[in-house]
Every structure is written in structure tokens, then in C-alpha cells.
Design a protein around this motif. Structure first.
Motif, short mmCIF file in Angstrom:
data_model
loop_
_atom_site.label_atom_id
_atom_site.label_comp_id
_atom_site.label_asym_id
_atom_site.label_seq_id
_atom_site.Cartn_x
_atom_site.Cartn_y
_atom_site.Cartn_z
N LYS A 1 -18.13 10.19 40.20
CA LYS A 1 -18.73 10.83 41.38
C LYS A 1 -18.12 10.34 42.70
O LYS A 1 -18.38 10.92 43.75
CB LYS A 1 -20.24 10.60 41.39
N ASP A 2 -17.31 9.27 42.66
CA ASP A 2 -16.70 8.77 43.90
C ASP A 2 -15.74 9.81 44.47
O ASP A 2 -15.05 10.51 43.72
CB ASP A 2 -15.95 7.46 43.65
N GLN A 3 -15.70 9.89 45.78
CA GLN A 3 -14.81 10.81 46.48
C GLN A 3 -13.54 10.05 46.84
O GLN A 3 -13.60 8.96 47.40
CB GLN A 3 -15.48 11.35 47.74
N LYS B 1 -13.31 14.53 43.91
CA LYS B 1 -14.07 13.55 43.14
C LYS B 1 -13.12 12.93 42.11
O LYS B 1 -12.15 13.56 41.66
CB LYS B 1 -15.24 14.22 42.40
#
Length: 194
Positions: free
Chosen positions: A34-36, A54
């Protein structure tokens, strides 16, 4: 969490380019889906964002997308990507700068302006990390803009992947517990030799 990677694509990076790209690809795969992730490459001819996605949507960066050339407008590129992060305002934000040389081409931002931005980021508990690409003087460059020695590593040729593993562990500790990045002397020494 948002991670901004700023990669120096100046001409002197040519001999390390493949290793740098492979290590970045490996680093991103160790982060949470989920990290951008934002990846920008820079030289004195352009500052291009070549990834904005993402982690789960990351496609490996290849040498066909960007080749080393030109000079090193380090302050301008740091200023641009830091301003982007400030506009987006994620609660947890990390900037990773990989360079193999000194500032030599900025026209918009000064050393003092970047140092002030780094101080603002520290106050927000955001992280700024400098990685030297086989660049022994990286601590003098990072220190000149206010980045602490514990947030600076120099990767010897052949050690980029291992170095990015060290960075990934620190990134995950920051993401999950808010632990500030603080590389040890042992980390630093281990990345200088094969």
C-alpha cells in the motif's frame, strides 16, 4: 507511507547505472504493497518522475527508461521533490536521494534553502536519507544540507543491493513504529567492501 526516491542520472553514474536501478527495484519490493512510491531521475537537462504508484503496482525500472547524462543540479531536484511531498502531506514521508557527486548545476534552489527544508521535515518527523553511489564524500554533501551522518550511507560498487536491504529495514521500522533512520558505523563499514 510515501517514499520519494531521487536518483542522480548525471553522466558520471554510467558505470553504476544498472546496479543502481536493480537495487532500487529490489528495495521497493521489500516495502508494503500500500506504500506510495515516487521515483524521479535528474540531471541538468530534466527532472522526470518515472514512477508514481503503489508498491503493488511497481514495474521494474529499466535502463531503457532513463540513461545517465549531464550535470548534477542536486539542490534543484531535492527542492522539487520535497515540495511535491509537502503538497501531498502524507503522515509518514521518506525521501531517499542517491547521488555520486557534488551539486554543480542548480539554478532555482540554494544550499541554504534545502537545509531549511530538511529542518522543516525533521520537525514533521519525516525522513531524509542520502545514499552515496560509490561516493566517499557523500557525508559532506548530506551534512551541508543538514542531513545527519546517521541518515547517510555510501555504497561501494557491488554493494548496492545489500545497502538497499539495510535501507529497507530502516524504512519498515519507520513505517511501522515511527523509528527514525539511524545507520550504524557497522552498516557503513560493511557497505564499503565486498
Amino acid at each position: 507511507m510515501n517514499v520519494y526516491i531521487l536518483l542522480d542520472r548525471s553522466g558520471s553514474m554510467q558505470g553504476l547505472w544498472k546496479e543502481a536501478l536493480n537495487s532500487i527495484n529490489g528495495y521497493v519490493k521489500k516495502l508494503k504493497d500500500k506504500d506510495q512510491i515516487y521515483l524521479a531521475v535528474f540531471d541538468n537537462l530534466s527532472h522526470e518522475t518515472i514512477r508514481d504508484c503503489k508498491v503493488k503496482d511497481w514495474k521494474d525500472v529499466t535502463a531503457e527508461e532513463a540513461q545517465p547524462r549531464g550535470g548534477t543540479p542536486l539542490y534543484d531536484s531535492c527542492g522539487r521533490i520535497m515540495s511535491l511531498a509537502e503538497d501531498i502531506k502524507a503522515k509518514k514521508t521518506m525521501l531517499v536521494v542517491m547521488t555520486d557527486g557534488y551539486e554543480n548545476a542548480s539554478q532555482e534552489y540554494t544550499q541554504a534553502a534545502i537545509k531549511a527544508k530538511v529542518k522543516t521535515w525533521e520537525e514533521k518527523k519525516w525522513e531524509v536519507v542520502f545514499l552515496g553511489a560509490n561516493f566517499d564524500s557523500v557525508e559532506s554533501v548530506s551534512g551541508s544540507v543538514g542531513v545527519a551522518s546517521g541518515k547517510t550511507l555510501n555504497y561501494g560498487a557491488g554493494n548496492f543491493a545489500r545497502g538497499m536491504d539495510v535501507l529497507a529495514a530502516s524504512t519498515m521500522a519507520y513505517a511501522t513504529a515511527g523509528t527514525a533512520v539511524n545507520f550504524t558505523d557497522a552498516d557503513k563499514i560493511s557497505l564499503q567492501t565486498k
